[in-house]
Design an enzyme around this catalytic site. Structure first.
Site, PDB file in Angstrom:
ATOM      1  N   THR A   1      38.872   8.686 -25.642  1.00  0.00           N
ATOM      2  CA  THR A   1      38.176   9.039 -26.871  1.00  0.00           C
ATOM      3  C   THR A   1      39.072   9.725 -27.888  1.00  0.00           C
ATOM      4  OG1 THR A   1      36.294  10.306 -27.756  1.00  0.00           O
ATOM      5  CG2 THR A   1      37.300  11.152 -25.739  1.00  0.00           C
TER       6      THR A   1
ATOM      7  N   LYS B   1      34.532   0.070 -32.214  1.00  0.00           N
ATOM      8  CA  LYS B   1      35.321  -0.099 -33.433  1.00  0.00           C
ATOM      9  C   LYS B   1      36.482  -1.058 -33.170  1.00  0.00           C
ATOM     10  CE  LYS B   1      34.388   4.495 -35.325  1.00  0.00           C
ATOM     11  NZ  LYS B   1      33.460   4.980 -34.302  1.00  0.00           N
TER      12      LYS B   1
ATOM     13  N   ASP C   1      34.970   4.056 -24.658  1.00  0.00           N
ATOM     14  CA  ASP C   1      35.045   4.975 -25.772  1.00  0.00           C
ATOM     15  C   ASP C   1      33.856   5.922 -25.612  1.00  0.00           C
ATOM     16  OD1 ASP C   1      35.768   6.046 -28.324  1.00  0.00           O
ATOM     17  OD2 ASP C   1      34.252   4.770 -29.265  1.00  0.00           O
TER      18      ASP C   1
ATOM     19  N   ASP D   1      32.064   8.312 -28.369  1.00  0.00           N
ATOM     20  CA  ASP D   1      31.089   8.292 -29.463  1.00  0.00           C
ATOM     21  C   ASP D   1      30.783   6.863 -29.899  1.00  0.00           C
ATOM     22  OD1 ASP D   1      31.051  11.152 -29.552  1.00  0.00           O
ATOM     23  OD2 ASP D   1      32.924  11.104 -30.681  1.00  0.00           O
TER      24      ASP D   1
ATOM     25  N   GLN E   1      39.432  12.253 -30.686  1.00  0.00           N
ATOM     26  CA  GLN E   1      38.665  13.458 -31.019  1.00  0.00           C
ATOM     27  C   GLN E   1      39.351  14.185 -32.171  1.00  0.00           C
ATOM     28  OE1 GLN E   1      35.577  14.616 -29.819  1.00  0.00           O
ATOM     29  NE2 GLN E   1      35.554  12.486 -29.133  1.00  0.00           N
TER      30      GLN E   1
END
Length: 190
Positions: free
Chosen positions: A59, A144, A17, A19, A61
């Site tokens: 990712t 997450k 991932d 962020d 976004q």
């Protein structure tokens, strides 16, 4: 879900991932001046490259779909990430992003259940179709539960990164495996 055909060139992939795993999650990061690598992130990418693994970024976004920034701005940030990693001796083999969101302000990105947006496995599945990935030996690192759900739905081991130093975290998990004394076969152009 189709399996990657048996291939002597298939390699494990480290799915990352962005962020919160590669860079500090400061909320909708899209400019290089706001980007800060997570401690140990560049070192982890280099170590997995040297061990012969593919490194793939997956990712969400939603900032694109929400209209906070554009896809060209996001691509420019990713290009800077790749350049900075290259200076450190590392490489990202592929970057996948999901700009869609159920409540996207930009209608073109609004979708009730985007197949690429984690927890859906679309980005991972696409990477496995595009690259010679050994699913059974691959790992996804996310910060997450939705990252781990996407990994499970794609049939890939998932690890929840709690923050801190990414390289140290992966070493505690027994990753990457030791590079044989002769080293892995280098990728073309490396």
């Amino acid at each position: 879900m189709t399996e990657t055909p048996p291939d002597s060139q298939a390699r494990p992939a480290l799915f990352l991932d962005r962020d919160g795993v590669l860079n500090e999650d400061r909320g909708y990061v899209h400019r290089w001046e706001d980007f800060r690598w997570i401690a140990g992130a560049r070192e982890a990418v280099v170590a997995f490259n040297r061990a012969g693994w593919l490194v793939v970024v997956v990712t969400n976004q939603s900032g694109v779909g929400r209209g906070f920034y554009s896809e060209p701005e996001m691509h420019a940030l990713h290009a800077r990430m790749v350049e900075d990693l290259a200076r450190a001796g590392g490489r990202i083999d592929a970057l996948y992003h999901a700009p869609q969101h159920p409540q996207a302000a930009v209608e073109a990105y609004r979708h009730p259940d985007p197949p690429d947006r984690k927890p859906n496995p679309g980005m991972i599945v696409r990477a496995m179709a595009d690259l010679p990935i050994d699913r059974a030996r691959s790992v996804l690192v996310g910060d997450k539960p939705s990252d781990l759900e996407a990994a499970a739905r794609a049939g890939v081991r998932g690890l929840l990164f709690p923050g801190g130093n990414l390289m140290n975290f992966l070493e505690v998990e027994g990753l990457p495996p030791s590079v044989p004394p002769s080293g892995p076969a280098s990728a073309p152009g490396s």
